[in-house]
Design a protein around this motif. Structure first.
Motif, mmCIF file in Angstrom:
data_model
loop_
_atom_site.group_PDB
_atom_site.id
_atom_site.type_symbol
_atom_site.label_atom_id
_atom_site.label_comp_id
_atom_site.label_asym_id
_atom_site.label_seq_id
_atom_site.Cartn_x
_atom_site.Cartn_y
_atom_site.Cartn_z
ATOM 1 N N ALA A 88 60.635 48.585 26.510
ATOM 2 C CA ALA A 88 59.323 49.414 25.823
ATOM 3 C C ALA A 88 58.337 48.591 25.416
ATOM 4 O O ALA A 88 56.891 49.065 25.642
ATOM 5 C CB ALA A 88 60.164 50.392 24.625
ATOM 6 N N LEU A 89 58.361 47.556 24.898
ATOM 7 C CA LEU A 89 57.440 46.567 24.364
ATOM 8 C C LEU A 89 56.394 46.144 25.482
ATOM 9 O O LEU A 89 55.353 46.290 25.602
ATOM 10 C CB LEU A 89 57.875 45.441 23.367
ATOM 11 N N VAL A 90 57.186 45.669 26.615
ATOM 12 C CA VAL A 90 56.541 45.374 27.672
ATOM 13 C C VAL A 90 55.720 46.487 28.625
ATOM 14 O O VAL A 90 54.696 46.202 28.949
ATOM 15 C CB VAL A 90 57.745 44.759 28.796
ATOM 16 N N ALA A 91 56.130 47.621 28.508
ATOM 17 C CA ALA A 91 55.596 48.848 29.169
ATOM 18 C C ALA A 91 54.427 49.134 28.225
ATOM 19 O O ALA A 91 53.328 49.450 28.859
ATOM 20 C CB ALA A 91 56.653 50.041 28.975
ATOM 21 N N ILE A 92 54.545 48.904 26.905
ATOM 22 C CA ILE A 92 53.367 49.215 26.032
ATOM 23 C C ILE A 92 52.342 48.109 26.504
ATOM 24 O O ILE A 92 51.262 48.663 26.531
ATOM 25 C CB ILE A 92 53.860 49.212 24.706
ATOM 26 N N ILE A 93 52.876 47.021 26.370
ATOM 27 C CA ILE A 93 51.768 45.830 26.838
ATOM 28 C C ILE A 93 51.093 46.127 28.070
ATOM 29 O O ILE A 93 49.870 45.949 28.161
ATOM 30 C CB ILE A 93 52.427 44.535 26.643
ATOM 31 N N ILE A 94 51.806 46.253 28.846
ATOM 32 C CA ILE A 94 51.016 46.614 30.330
ATOM 33 C C ILE A 94 50.136 47.996 30.261
ATOM 34 O O ILE A 94 49.158 48.034 31.006
ATOM 35 C CB ILE A 94 52.259 47.002 31.478
ATOM 36 N N GLY A 95 50.680 49.021 29.615
ATOM 37 C CA GLY A 95 49.860 50.106 29.391
ATOM 38 C C GLY A 95 48.559 49.870 28.715
ATOM 39 O O GLY A 95 47.467 50.279 29.220
ATOM 40 N N VAL A 96 48.711 48.917 27.661
ATOM 41 C CA VAL A 96 47.334 48.749 27.013
ATOM 42 C C VAL A 96 46.402 47.800 27.785
ATOM 43 O O VAL A 96 45.342 48.104 27.937
ATOM 44 C CB VAL A 96 47.732 47.967 25.545
ATOM 45 N N LEU A 97 47.083 46.835 28.574
ATOM 46 C CA LEU A 97 46.380 45.941 29.342
ATOM 47 C C LEU A 97 45.576 47.143 30.476
ATOM 48 O O LEU A 97 44.626 46.774 30.882
ATOM 49 C CB LEU A 97 47.270 45.019 29.992
ATOM 50 N N TYR A 153 44.987 50.081 30.502
ATOM 51 C CA TYR A 153 43.892 50.986 29.962
ATOM 52 C C TYR A 153 42.668 50.414 29.481
ATOM 53 O O TYR A 153 41.592 50.670 29.807
ATOM 54 C CB TYR A 153 44.411 51.822 28.839
ATOM 55 N N PHE A 154 42.888 49.240 28.839
ATOM 56 C CA PHE A 154 41.638 48.613 28.527
ATOM 57 C C PHE A 154 40.829 47.611 29.221
ATOM 58 O O PHE A 154 39.969 46.937 29.136
ATOM 59 C CB PHE A 154 42.112 47.761 27.261
ATOM 60 N N VAL A 155 41.921 47.030 29.965
ATOM 61 C CA VAL A 155 41.422 46.121 31.145
ATOM 62 C C VAL A 155 41.289 46.337 32.661
ATOM 63 O O VAL A 155 40.233 46.253 33.070
ATOM 64 C CB VAL A 155 42.395 44.747 31.026
ATOM 65 N N ILE A 156 42.368 46.843 33.056
ATOM 66 C CA ILE A 156 42.542 47.034 34.369
ATOM 67 C C ILE A 156 41.855 48.529 34.764
ATOM 68 O O ILE A 156 40.908 48.711 35.964
ATOM 69 C CB ILE A 156 43.951 47.274 35.125
ATOM 70 N N TYR A 157 41.867 49.498 33.928
ATOM 71 C CA TYR A 157 41.529 50.747 34.229
ATOM 72 C C TYR A 157 39.866 50.544 34.373
ATOM 73 O O TYR A 157 39.141 51.284 35.455
ATOM 74 C CB TYR A 157 41.748 52.038 33.366
ATOM 75 N N LYS A 161 37.950 48.186 35.065
ATOM 76 C CA LYS A 161 37.668 47.588 36.146
ATOM 77 C C LYS A 161 37.558 48.379 37.483
ATOM 78 O O LYS A 161 36.907 48.378 38.390
ATOM 79 C CB LYS A 161 38.459 46.282 36.271
ATOM 80 N N VAL A 162 38.839 49.078 37.568
ATOM 81 C CA VAL A 162 39.046 50.073 38.581
ATOM 82 C C VAL A 162 37.871 51.170 38.711
ATOM 83 O O VAL A 162 37.141 51.341 39.767
ATOM 84 C CB VAL A 162 40.163 50.843 38.569
ATOM 85 N N MET A 163 37.329 51.768 37.718
ATOM 86 C CA MET A 163 36.460 52.572 37.331
ATOM 87 C C MET A 163 35.116 51.846 37.795
ATOM 88 O O MET A 163 34.239 52.730 38.464
ATOM 89 C CB MET A 163 36.439 53.326 36.121
ATOM 90 N N ASP A 164 34.990 50.828 37.405
ATOM 91 C CA ASP A 164 33.588 50.085 37.467
ATOM 92 C C ASP A 164 33.505 49.568 39.270
ATOM 93 O O ASP A 164 32.408 49.928 39.972
ATOM 94 C CB ASP A 164 33.618 48.785 37.050
ATOM 95 N N TYR A 165 34.768 49.516 39.749
ATOM 96 C CA TYR A 165 34.731 49.246 41.383
ATOM 97 C C TYR A 165 34.307 50.490 41.783
ATOM 98 O O TYR A 165 33.625 50.402 42.962
ATOM 99 C CB TYR A 165 36.089 48.738 41.525
ATOM 100 N N LEU A 166 35.003 51.577 41.384
ATOM 101 C CA LEU A 166 34.832 52.785 42.185
ATOM 102 C C LEU A 166 33.159 53.329 41.839
ATOM 103 O O LEU A 166 32.638 53.963 42.854
ATOM 104 C CB LEU A 166 35.779 53.957 41.520
ATOM 105 N N GLN A 167 32.831 53.217 40.843
ATOM 106 C CA GLN A 167 31.368 53.491 40.509
ATOM 107 C C GLN A 167 30.123 52.565 41.402
ATOM 108 O O GLN A 167 29.404 52.871 41.762
ATOM 109 C CB GLN A 167 30.976 53.347 39.166
ATOM 110 N N ASP A 168 30.639 51.396 41.465
ATOM 111 C CA ASP A 168 29.901 50.434 42.498
ATOM 112 C C ASP A 168 29.929 50.819 43.764
ATOM 113 O O ASP A 168 28.823 50.974 44.420
ATOM 114 C CB ASP A 168 30.456 49.056 42.245
#
Length: 346
Positions: free
Chosen positions: A64-73, A75-79, A81-88
């Motif tokens: 669960a902790l791993v899943a939470i960490i991955i989710g946090v990463l 939402y705050f890091v990967i998402y 960047k993905v949105m920025d990429y799509l906007q670009d």
């Protein structure tokens, strides 16, 4: 006898690891003489089951902790960047559309009618976001196209005036002409840049001067005609109001009225009675109006065909030789002025 707490296989008393599953054997496992687990076996199994549950819970918590960490990463890091990429990608697509529209201008010549096309491209550009506009690398080309459009439109406006001036027929210009002024009005509506492109403005100024000269000549002619008519009126009025006079020259010249003054002026401007008579003011005179043509009486009096016959009698200049007799006429042969003519002197 000992049994593996993991798989239940029989173990030798001296075995520390299960030969079947390899699990570590518990040292406090007790068995009875019959090879069966004694009554404390349930306690041991209970303890082993609790350990298993704790271990499973730890694994679940860890996952669960791993899943939470991955989710946090995510939402705050990967998402982001993905949105920025799509906007670009979206910005690049929108900007590229305008870039292609501007590039298409090189394929066609800018004319005075290109304003609609340029405005369409400008509208597309203005609809972009601030970041998208920065991606339009050839925007200066659009500004250059607008500049060329302005130059072409200026030349077109100037050419219309040049043509209008060339179409004016100099030989047909009159004092009442309005075509020259109409062209001047259109020229005045041009911008300063457009006026500089009118190459034959000097010709227009020449035509304007010609029309002004004709107007001045016509006005002078009208003024002259009015003056002539006024003179005719005066002469006619004189004939109508001065029909007979008998008396001395001094009284006649006393300016009793303007009609006698007109006749007097004509005589004085032609001769000097002092060259004929001694006592000028007392020279006796008779003036009579005569109509020379019956048509005048039939059609109404006019300045033509009317004449004053005048007789002067008085002492000679030397005072000797008796009286002298001067006969003359005052008429209006042109109808506009009076003229003196000497008939006889004796």
């Amino acid at each position: 006898m000992k049994y593996c707490e993991e798989c239940g296989a029989k173990l030798q008393d001296n075995e520390s690891f299960c030969s079947e599953c390899g699990a570590k054997c518990s040292e406090n496992l007790i068995v009875d003489d019959k090879g069966e687990v004694e009554s404390n076996k349930g306690e041991v199994e209970s303890n082993n089951g609790g350990k298993k549950r704790k271990k499973t819970l730890a694994v679940v918590i860890a996952v669960a902790l791993v899943a939470i960490i991955i989710g946090v990463l995510g939402y705050f890091v990967i998402y982001p960047k993905v949105m920025d990429y799509l906007q670009d990608k979206e910005d690049q697509k929108a900007a590229q559309k305008v870039i292609h529209l501007i590039d298409s201008l090189d394929e066609k010549k800018i004319t005075a009618d290109s304003e609609k096309d340029l405005d369409h491209i400008k509208t597309e550009y203005d609809a972009l976001s601030k970041d998208q506009k920065k991606l339009v690398s050839n925007y200066d080309d659009l500004k250059g196209a607008y500049k060329r459009l302005e130059e072409v439109q200026d030349q077109k406006a100037a050419n219309s005036i040049v043509t209008a001036i060339d179409e004016i027929d100099k030989d047909s210009l009159t004092a009442g002409d309005t075509s020259v002024q109409a062209v001047r009005d259109k020229y005045n509506e041009l911008s300063e840049a457009q006026k500089k492109l009118v190459t034959n403005i000097n010709t227009l100024e020449e035509y304007e001067q010609l029309v002004q000269t004709k107007k001045a000549d016509e006005e002078a002619k009208k003024a002259k005609e009015q003056e002539t008519q006024a003179q005719k009126a005066k002469v006619l009025e004189t004939f109508e109001n001065l029909k007979f006079y008998e008396g001395v020259w001094g009284d006649f010249g006393a300016h009793v009225n303007q009609y006698q003054g007109m006749v007097e002026s004509v005589i004085k401007n032609s001769i000097s009675l002092s060259n004929y008579f001694g006592d000028v003011n007392n020279v006796y005179m008779v003036l009579e109006l005569r109509v020379m043509n019956d048509d005048v009486l039939a059609n109404g009096l006019t300045a033509y065909n009317q004449i004053y016959t005048i007789c002067f009698e008085g002492p000679s200049v030397t005072g000797t030789g008796g009286a002298r007799h001067l006969e003359c006429t005052v008429s209006s042969p042109n109808g506009t002025s009076l003229a003196y003519n000497e008939t006889s002197y004796y």
